[in-house]
Design a protein around this motif. Structure first.
Motif, PDB file in Angstrom:
ATOM      1  N   ILE A 197       0.838  -1.198   0.000  1.00 51.17           N
ATOM      2  CA  ILE A 197       0.000   0.000   0.000  1.00 51.17           C
ATOM      3  C   ILE A 197       0.870   1.244   0.000  1.00 51.17           C
ATOM      4  O   ILE A 197       1.774   1.393   0.835  1.00 51.17           O
ATOM      5  CB  ILE A 197      -0.933   0.000   1.223  1.00 51.17           C
ATOM      6  N   ILE A 235       0.499   5.312   0.222  1.00 49.94           N
ATOM      7  CA  ILE A 235      -0.474   6.353   0.542  1.00 49.94           C
ATOM      8  C   ILE A 235       0.015   7.718   0.065  1.00 49.94           C
ATOM      9  O   ILE A 235       1.209   7.918  -0.205  1.00 49.94           O
ATOM     10  CB  ILE A 235      -0.823   6.380   2.040  1.00 49.94           C
ATOM     11  N   PHE A 254      -6.160   7.375   6.055  1.00 51.96           N
ATOM     12  CA  PHE A 254      -5.884   5.957   5.783  1.00 51.96           C
ATOM     13  C   PHE A 254      -6.221   5.107   7.010  1.00 51.96           C
ATOM     14  O   PHE A 254      -6.888   4.071   6.897  1.00 51.96           O
ATOM     15  CB  PHE A 254      -4.414   5.778   5.396  1.00 51.96           C
ATOM     16  N   PHE A 256      -9.925   4.540   7.411  1.00 50.39           N
ATOM     17  CA  PHE A 256     -10.440   3.488   6.533  1.00 50.39           C
ATOM     18  C   PHE A 256     -10.063   2.107   7.063  1.00 50.39           C
ATOM     19  O   PHE A 256     -10.892   1.199   7.097  1.00 50.39           O
ATOM     20  CB  PHE A 256      -9.909   3.665   5.103  1.00 50.39           C
ATOM     21  N   GLU A 257      -8.837   1.949   7.491  1.00 54.42           N
ATOM     22  CA  GLU A 257      -8.387   0.654   8.004  1.00 54.42           C
ATOM     23  C   GLU A 257      -9.180   0.240   9.244  1.00 54.42           C
ATOM     24  O   GLU A 257      -9.423  -0.951   9.456  1.00 54.42           O
ATOM     25  CB  GLU A 257      -6.890   0.699   8.331  1.00 54.42           C
ATOM     26  N   ALA A 313     -12.182  -1.333   7.559  1.00 52.61           N
ATOM     27  CA  ALA A 313     -11.919  -2.463   6.664  1.00 52.61           C
ATOM     28  C   ALA A 313     -11.357  -3.680   7.400  1.00 52.61           C
ATOM     29  O   ALA A 313     -11.777  -4.812   7.134  1.00 52.61           O
ATOM     30  CB  ALA A 313     -10.962  -2.035   5.550  1.00 52.61           C
ATOM     31  N   ARG A 338     -18.047  -1.498   4.320  1.00 53.87           N
ATOM     32  CA  ARG A 338     -16.745  -1.122   3.773  1.00 53.87           C
ATOM     33  C   ARG A 338     -16.916  -0.203   2.570  1.00 53.87           C
ATOM     34  O   ARG A 338     -16.219   0.801   2.428  1.00 53.87           O
ATOM     35  CB  ARG A 338     -15.967  -2.392   3.387  1.00 53.87           C
ATOM     36  N   LEU A 348     -15.324   3.808   1.144  1.00 55.68           N
ATOM     37  CA  LEU A 348     -14.295   3.752   0.103  1.00 55.68           C
ATOM     38  C   LEU A 348     -13.748   5.134  -0.236  1.00 55.68           C
ATOM     39  O   LEU A 348     -12.615   5.246  -0.699  1.00 55.68           O
ATOM     40  CB  LEU A 348     -14.822   3.057  -1.152  1.00 55.68           C
ATOM     41  N   LYS A 376     -10.550   5.548   1.457  1.00 49.33           N
ATOM     42  CA  LYS A 376      -9.485   4.821   0.765  1.00 49.33           C
ATOM     43  C   LYS A 376      -9.010   5.619  -0.439  1.00 49.33           C
ATOM     44  O   LYS A 376      -7.812   5.809  -0.644  1.00 49.33           O
ATOM     45  CB  LYS A 376      -9.992   3.444   0.332  1.00 49.33           C
ATOM     46  N   GLU A 377      -9.958   6.099  -1.221  1.00 50.37           N
ATOM     47  CA  GLU A 377      -9.612   6.865  -2.429  1.00 50.37           C
ATOM     48  C   GLU A 377      -8.901   8.166  -2.086  1.00 50.37           C
ATOM     49  O   GLU A 377      -8.039   8.618  -2.836  1.00 50.37           O
ATOM     50  CB  GLU A 377     -10.883   7.125  -3.241  1.00 50.37           C
ATOM     51  N   SER A 422      -6.902   8.615   0.509  1.00 49.36           N
ATOM     52  CA  SER A 422      -5.621   8.428   1.186  1.00 49.36           C
ATOM     53  C   SER A 422      -4.628   7.517   0.469  1.00 49.36           C
ATOM     54  O   SER A 422      -3.426   7.651   0.665  1.00 49.36           O
ATOM     55  CB  SER A 422      -5.855   7.870   2.599  1.00 49.36           C
ATOM     56  N   ILE A 423      -5.102   6.612  -0.374  1.00 55.13           N
ATOM     57  CA  ILE A 423      -4.201   5.660  -1.022  1.00 55.13           C
ATOM     58  C   ILE A 423      -3.905   6.095  -2.448  1.00 55.13           C
ATOM     59  O   ILE A 423      -4.815   6.281  -3.253  1.00 55.13           O
ATOM     60  CB  ILE A 423      -4.801   4.232  -0.996  1.00 55.13           C
TER      61      ILE A 423
END
Length: 100
Positions: free
Chosen positions: A8, A10, A18, A21-22, A25, A78, A82, A85-86, A88-89
């Motif tokens: 991953i 970031i 991030f 999100f984790e 998830a 989850r 998203l 996620k979008e 931060s990653i």
């Protein structure tokens, strides 16, 4: 068993997003016959040799079946997050395999 390894990468300054999100998830994994085996954030001294960009985190997850992994990816809770996620990653490499 199906094993998922993810490298991953970031975006700079997005560590807090991030981690938000984790926090959603990772607990979802167990709802789909999965188990987080490793979550590693390697420091510079952890690398002996590298020919690729060094990831921010490395995850190793196992699922009972491929279908369990697919169901995890489709988890409604989850999916509601998203956007974190979008945000931060920057990118991720995902490897799927089985135990030899």
């Amino acid at each position: 068993m199906v094993f998922i390894t993810q490298l991953i990468y970031i975006l700079d300054g997005q560590e807090t997003i991030f981690n938000q999100f984790e926090a959603i998830a990772i607990p979802a994994i167990s709802r789909y016959n999965g188990r987080l085996l490793l979550r590693v954030r390697p420091g510079e001294d952890a690398y002996i040799e590298s020919n690729i960009e060094k990831p921010y985190e490395i995850h190793l997850v196992e699922f009972e079946t491929d279908n369990d992994f697919v169901n995890f990816m489709q988890d409604e809770e989850r999916k509601q997050f998203l956007h974190l996620k979008e945000q931060s990653i920057r990118s991720a490499l995902l490897f799927k395999g089985t135990k030899l």
